[in-house]
Design an enzyme around this catalytic site. Structure first.
Site, PDB file in Angstrom:
ATOM      1  N   SER A 177       0.838  -1.199   0.000  1.00 43.40           N
ATOM      2  CA  SER A 177       0.000   0.000   0.000  1.00 43.40           C
ATOM      3  C   SER A 177       0.881   1.260   0.000  1.00 43.40           C
ATOM      4  O   SER A 177       1.727   1.417  -0.876  1.00 43.40           O
ATOM      5  CB  SER A 177      -0.965  -0.047   1.187  1.00 43.40           C
ATOM      6  OG  SER A 177      -1.987   0.907   1.060  1.00 43.40           O
TER       7      SER A 177
ATOM      8  N   ASP B 148      -9.809  -3.046  -6.087  1.00 49.90           N
ATOM      9  CA  ASP B 148      -8.935  -2.155  -5.316  1.00 49.90           C
ATOM     10  C   ASP B 148      -8.910  -0.788  -5.966  1.00 49.90           C
ATOM     11  O   ASP B 148      -8.597  -0.649  -7.153  1.00 49.90           O
ATOM     12  CB  ASP B 148      -7.523  -2.750  -5.263  1.00 49.90           C
ATOM     13  CG  ASP B 148      -6.533  -1.900  -4.474  1.00 49.90           C
ATOM     14  OD1 ASP B 148      -6.963  -0.909  -3.843  1.00 49.90           O
ATOM     15  OD2 ASP B 148      -5.336  -2.239  -4.483  1.00 49.90           O
TER      16      ASP B 148
ATOM     17  N   HIS C  92      -7.992  -4.741  -1.581  1.00 51.61           N
ATOM     18  CA  HIS C  92      -6.865  -4.015  -1.000  1.00 51.61           C
ATOM     19  C   HIS C  92      -6.673  -4.397   0.473  1.00 51.61           C
ATOM     20  O   HIS C  92      -7.636  -4.597   1.212  1.00 51.61           O
ATOM     21  CB  HIS C  92      -7.109  -2.515  -1.098  1.00 51.61           C
ATOM     22  CG  HIS C  92      -5.935  -1.696  -0.681  1.00 51.61           C
ATOM     23  ND1 HIS C  92      -4.918  -1.380  -1.551  1.00 51.61           N
ATOM     24  CD2 HIS C  92      -5.582  -1.148   0.516  1.00 51.61           C
ATOM     25  CE1 HIS C  92      -3.998  -0.671  -0.922  1.00 51.61           C
ATOM     26  NE2 HIS C  92      -4.375  -0.522   0.338  1.00 51.61           N
TER      27      HIS C  92
END
Length: 401
Positions: free
Chosen positions: A189, A341, A371
């Site tokens: 991320s 995502d 995600h």
């Protein structure tokens, strides 16, 4: 008593509303994902309420939740775990106990958390790094970089660069018996954002350009130049990562001024004179046809934001803004994306741009993925998807590091 009953009732209604919000049909373990998504949505709404009544800042509720999962540095029969510091920056080291005739590989791990919350010491990251160290016989360095908004850009990046350069010193590598030709930088991320930037900076630094063999980016965020990419629109409400929450928290890495968040939501945040960089993130040129669908490309609107933030055109903040000459020096790259995502399209653009300049890229795409799944491999909400991502990533390391 009446007030408490009212609050409890409101919380139940809010939870039920969020629980039954629609999510994509083909997600694995759909009810687990829905439950996690609901917790995040409720936390976001409560954080907004608390901020509006002056009780606490929006981001505080997420930072507080993250601290509940901090673990101690506990060694086991296979791994010695040490909390120390490199160049004055806290790190957690994972050192294999079993003897090895050859020098060890190493992984530099940078955690996610939208630059505002999280730690390399949380349960999920500790578990991942233990598994990586044990499976590969690798030294793993988790970086506990400074967090926004107390420490805005470029604090987190500077910490990651300083730790990496400190670790790459010959005497340090020798001390931990690390093979200097087998080092990978990894991030998930926003940790992937930082990992990508650190790799760019080091590969274009004559002293360190040959010290990094590979980079691994797990569903990274690579730009906020254009906040109307197809994946931004399709997954505005999640699951897991929601557009408004993400932009509200991410903007704290730049400023506490909420006007930037509002401009980001409208895609009207870019300053005058920045049109020349749009070519680096123009999804109509880089996205596979499958993901363009019926979306129509429109440029971000220039000059609408009164405040000026030059950092928005800084490639150290957004790795996708690096020009082709900066990208062509990058090492072997592993990128994992998830279908459902919000950040998916950032990676697709980066993959095409890297391949266009000759960088070797291995891309794994999780069609039913969401995600943040890698952060759910412990406890009652552990997701099989998280284990699949972990195992694919570690298998790639075994084959390539």
């Amino acid at each position: 008593m009446g007030y408490k009953t009212l609050c409890f009732g409101f919380s139940c209604i809010l939870f039920a509303y969020c629980l039954y919000s629609p999510i994509p049909e083909n997600i694995e373990e759909r009810w687990k994902v829905r439950y996690v998504d609901t917790i995040i949505k409720v936390a976001s709404r409560m954080a907004t309420l608390f901020e509006n009544i002056g009780l606490m800042k929006y981001e505080t509720i997420f930072s507080t939740m993250a601290t509940f999962y901090i673990t101690q540095a506990v060694s086991d029969e296979n791994i010695t775990v040490i909390d120390t510091d490199f160049s004055g920056i806290p790190v957690r080291l994972y050192l294999p106990k079993r003897k090895s005739e050859r020098k060890r590989p190493a992984v530099i791990f940078i955690h996610g958390g939208i630059f505002v919350f999280g730690s390399c010491k949380t349960t999920d990251h500790d578990s991942l790094n233990r598994h990586t160290s044990n499976k590969l016989g690798a030294v793993v360095v988790g970086i506990d970089y400074r967090l926004a908004p107390k420490h805005p850009f470029p604090a987190a990046l500077e910490d990651c660069v300083h730790v990496t350069k400190f670790f790459l010193q010959e005497n340090i590598l020798s001390n931990y018996r690390v093979d200097p030709s087998r080092i990978c930088i990894m991030g998930d991320s926003s940790g992937g954002t930082l990992a990508a930037t650190v790799t760019q900076l080091l590969r274009n630094d004559p002293e360190f350009k040959n010290r990094i063999k590979a980079q691994a980016l797990i569903y990274p965020g690579l730009q906020l130049i254009d906040t109307f990419l197809p994946s931004h629109r399709e997954y505005e409400h999640g699951p897991i990562l929601h557009r408004e929450m993400m932009l509200k928290v991410a903007s704290l890495y730049v400023t506490r001024d909420s006007s930037l968040t509002q401009a980001l939501l409208r895609n009207e945040h870019m300053p005058e004179g920045s049109r020349h960089i749009f070519k680096f993130v123009n999804w109509s040129d880089f996205l596979p046809e499958k993901y363009k669908k019926n979306h129509v490309y429109t440029e971000p609107v220039l000059g609408k934001l009164n405040a000026s933030y030059p950092v928005l055109v800084d490639s150290r903040l957004f790795p996708l803004l690096a020009n082709d000459s900066q990208l062509q020096n990058l090492p072997l790259t592993y990128i994992l994306t998830c279908e459902h995502d919000l950040l998916r399209d950032d990676s697709f653009i980066y993959i095409v741009r890297l391949r266009n300049v000759g960088v070797q890229v291995i891309h794994e795409h999780m069609e039913k993925g969401v995600h943040g799944a890698l952060s759910f491999t412990t406890g009652t909400v552990a997701l099989q998807l998280g284990f699949k991502i972990r195992d694919r990533y570690i298998h790639w390391l075994e084959e390539n590091l």
